[in-house]
Motif scaffolding. Structure first.
Motif, short mmCIF file in Angstrom:
data_model
loop_
_atom_site.label_atom_id
_atom_site.label_comp_id
_atom_site.label_asym_id
_atom_site.label_seq_id
_atom_site.Cartn_x
_atom_site.Cartn_y
_atom_site.Cartn_z
N LYS A 51 18.07 4.28 23.62
CA LYS A 51 18.99 5.41 23.79
C LYS A 51 20.21 5.09 22.94
CE LYS A 51 21.74 7.99 27.14
NZ LYS A 51 22.24 8.08 28.53
N ASP A 52 20.55 6.02 22.11
CA ASP A 52 21.66 5.82 21.17
C ASP A 52 21.46 4.55 20.36
OD1 ASP A 52 22.82 8.14 22.13
OD2 ASP A 52 23.90 7.01 23.71
N ASN A 53 20.24 4.34 19.95
CA ASN A 53 19.84 3.24 19.08
C ASN A 53 19.86 1.88 19.77
OD1 ASN A 53 19.76 5.26 17.18
ND2 ASN A 53 21.60 4.62 16.09
N LYS A 54 20.05 1.87 21.08
CA LYS A 54 20.10 0.61 21.80
C LYS A 54 18.93 0.51 22.77
CE LYS A 54 25.16 0.15 21.61
NZ LYS A 54 26.41 0.04 22.40
N VAL A 55 18.42 -0.72 22.96
CA VAL A 55 17.29 -0.96 23.89
C VAL A 55 17.81 -0.87 25.30
CG1 VAL A 55 15.53 -2.58 24.66
CG2 VAL A 55 16.16 -2.47 22.23
N ASP A 115 11.08 -10.57 20.28
CA ASP A 115 12.15 -10.66 19.28
C ASP A 115 13.49 -10.47 20.00
OD1 ASP A 115 12.58 -7.94 19.71
OD2 ASP A 115 11.32 -7.33 18.00
N ASN A 116 14.58 -10.65 19.26
CA ASN A 116 15.93 -10.59 19.85
C ASN A 116 16.69 -9.35 19.42
OD1 ASN A 116 15.62 -13.13 21.12
ND2 ASN A 116 16.09 -14.16 19.16
N ILE A 117 15.95 -8.36 18.92
CA ILE A 117 16.63 -7.14 18.45
C ILE A 117 16.89 -6.24 19.65
CG2 ILE A 117 16.43 -5.14 16.94
CD1 ILE A 117 14.44 -6.75 15.26
N ASN A 118 18.16 -5.94 19.90
CA ASN A 118 18.56 -5.08 21.02
C ASN A 118 19.18 -3.78 20.53
OD1 ASN A 118 17.77 -6.83 23.16
ND2 ASN A 118 19.55 -8.12 22.66
N GLU A 119 19.44 -3.68 19.23
CA GLU A 119 20.04 -2.47 18.68
C GLU A 119 19.50 -2.28 17.26
OE1 GLU A 119 24.44 -0.45 18.00
OE2 GLU A 119 24.29 -2.46 18.83
N TYR A 120 19.28 -1.02 16.90
CA TYR A 120 18.67 -0.69 15.61
C TYR A 120 19.59 0.20 14.80
CZ TYR A 120 14.38 -2.46 17.74
OH TYR A 120 13.46 -3.24 18.36
N THR A 121 19.54 0.08 13.52
CA THR A 121 20.34 0.93 12.64
C THR A 121 19.62 2.27 12.48
OG1 THR A 121 19.21 0.20 10.63
CG2 THR A 121 21.13 -1.10 11.37
N GLU A 122 20.38 3.27 11.96
CA GLU A 122 19.80 4.60 11.73
C GLU A 122 18.63 4.53 10.74
OE1 GLU A 122 20.36 7.54 13.03
OE2 GLU A 122 21.85 6.74 14.43
N GLU A 123 18.78 3.68 9.73
CA GLU A 123 17.71 3.54 8.70
C GLU A 123 16.42 3.01 9.32
OE1 GLU A 123 16.91 1.30 4.42
OE2 GLU A 123 18.86 1.11 5.39
N GLN A 124 16.56 2.02 10.21
CA GLN A 124 15.39 1.46 10.87
C GLN A 124 14.70 2.51 11.73
OE1 GLN A 124 17.39 -1.91 12.74
NE2 GLN A 124 16.12 -3.33 11.53
N LEU A 125 15.51 3.26 12.47
CA LEU A 125 14.93 4.26 13.35
C LEU A 125 14.22 5.36 12.57
CD1 LEU A 125 17.70 4.55 16.10
CD2 LEU A 125 15.45 3.48 16.30
N ILE A 126 14.85 5.77 11.45
CA ILE A 126 14.20 6.80 10.62
C ILE A 126 12.85 6.27 10.10
CG2 ILE A 126 14.36 8.00 8.40
CD1 ILE A 126 17.40 8.17 8.89
#
Length: 485
Positions: free
Chosen positions: A87-91, A100-111
């Protein structure tokens, strides 16, 4: 116009077997190629008929629901993957063991994630992922992100199909068509083997039967069957052998029959003069003949009959001598044309005595030839003597000698009474003396047989042409010498 069919040469067994292998190989390749194409088309069309929900729940789109806490991630977790709700790019929610340790994604990644339902690489060192946007029960917008760690091979395309209705359908179709193909290949192999085996075994059966039949003495039996070149050679060789044996047996029977006839004829021809000699001698010995003139006459009969016996024995000896394989002619090179003229000249007194007309057509040329003068004269004189003996006064005799490229022809022709067809057929056989009117003429019956034997010993042949009331023609053909130009 009649079409002449050319006899087809039988194929070799080796070629036929190799041709069978070649056909089987071509059929196998074509069948496999067809099966691969069929499988590809079936998979393509089946995939279009199936919704992604038919696949195991392994993509974000397949598992997403408004209540994200109730998402079915069993298959994903079993395959080592996990589900992230953003939600709002956050896990905000994780289901499964996050690696993995990714808890937030950039707009480019989400696209990038939301541009496809399933994104992966053949490089299994990269993460396999899929993403789908949805609206939650609370009315907020969320993103469902499915991720698999590196080397999680179960999530390849094949892995997605495994266990799904489409996968089962493709698996069943693949099993069916490859089983059918194997069955077709087995049937084709069986048919080809049957054909080749039949084409080899059938001629062998006929050949074996032929050998068994011929071995029992049925030499007129012929093996009749279609066969390949190797077996055809055996068949033809056996048939030729059978034919030769049959001919040899026929000649053997003919020789035995001829031998019996010769013995019977010799006995008859010798018995007649012997009986006469015995009768005259007994009359003289018993003193039944007193008159000196009669004694002289009886003694003269005995002398003539003894001469007749001597002549018969001499002719028989000559024929037996010539019939022996070891007998050889006394060949001397000379002028054949001049010899033929001299042989005819020697009979001129006889021609005049019997009131015969004669004509000699022999060119004045030297014809070099190697021949036995005594035996060839015997052959020619036998023909002339028969012509004088059996024809009436006023008969004309014609003598011809013609040299051609590959043969020399001598002919003795008369315009006398002729010879019947029945006698012509056997005139060169032993003890043939013509019709019943001729059989008491005092001849030996061996004259023409000796003539034929002499001509054949010279490498030639003799024939006869005759018609009752129109005359007879004897034709002697001799081969030219090899060194003649």
């Amino acid at each position: 116009m009649k079409t002449i069919k050319r006899k087809r040469k039988p194929k070799s067994i080796y070629i036929k077997i190799m041709l069978g292998y070649f056909i089987f190989g071509v059929v196998t390749i074509v069948l496999l190629f067809t099966l691969i194409i069929a499988l590809a088309f079936f998979t393509l069309f089946s995939a279009r008929r199936h919704d992604e929900n038919d696949f195991p729940k392994s993509t974000a789109k397949a598992i997403v629901c408004s209540d994200y806490k109730k998402i079915d991630s069993t298959y994903i977790e079993k395959s080592g993957g996990w589900v992230e709700i953003l939600k709002d790019n956050k896990v905000v929610f994780v289901k499964g063991d996050k690696k993995d340790n990714i808890n937030e994604y950039t707009e480019e990644q989400l696209i990038n994630y939301t541009s496809t339902d399933l994104k992966s690489s053949f490089d299994f060192n990269r993460v396999i992922y899929s993403a789908a946007a949805f609206k939650g029960q609370d009315g907020n917008n969320y993103i469902c992100l499915v991720k698999f760690p590196p080397k999680s091979g179960d999530m390849t395309f094949g892995g997605q199909l495994s266990g799904s209705p489409l996968g089962k359908e493709i698996e069943m179709f693949t099993t069916s068509i490859f089983s059918g193909a194997a069955l077709i290949l087995l049937i084709i192999m069986f048919i080809l083997s049957k054909i080749v085996a039949k084409q080899i075994s059938n001629p062998i059966k006929h050949i074996v039967k032929g050998i068994q039949t011929i071995s029992t003495g049925e030499y007129d039996y012929r093996i009749k069957c279609k066969a390949d070149s190797e077996l055809a050679m055996i068949r033809d060789a056996l048939n030729d052998m059978s034919k030769r044996i049959q001919e040899a047996e026929a000649q053997k029977k003919l020789a035995e029959e001829s031998k019996r006839m010769i013995i019977a004829d010799i006995s008859h021809d010798l018995k007649t003069p012997i009986t006469s000699i015995q009768g005259y001698a007994r009359a003289l010995n018993d003193g039944l003949v007193v008159d000196e003139e009669k004694k002289k006459k009886y003694l003269n009969y005995i002398y003539e009959k003894s001469n007749r016996m001597n002549y018969l024995i001499d002719e028989l000896f000559t024929f037996s001598k010539m019939d022996a394989p070891s007998y050889k002619l006394n060949l001397i090179e000379g002028d054949l044309a001049n010899f033929f003229r001299e042989s005819i000249i020697g009979f001129i007194p006889d021609f005049e005595k019997c009131n015969f007309n004669y004509n000699v057509d022999v060119r004045e040329e030297y014809i070099k030839y190697s021949f036995d003068r005594d035996e060839l004269y015997r052959a020619i004189s036998n023909i002339i003597i028969n012509a004088l003996k059996y024809n009436s006064p006023g008969t004309s005799l014609n003598f011809f000698l013609i040299k051609e490229e590959n043969k020399i022809t001598m002919s003795i022709e008369d315009d006398g009474i002729g010879i019947s067809e029945e006698v012509r057929k056997t005139i060169f056989n032993e003890f043939t003396r013509g019709d019943s009117a001729r059989r008491s003429d005092g001849g030996s019956g061996l004259g023409m047989a000796i003539t034929k034997k002499v001509i054949e010993l010279h490498g030639g042949n003799i024939g006869i042409e005759s018609e009752i009331g129109k005359g007879t023609k004897f034709i002697i053909n001799l081969p030219t010498m090899d060194d003649e130009s």
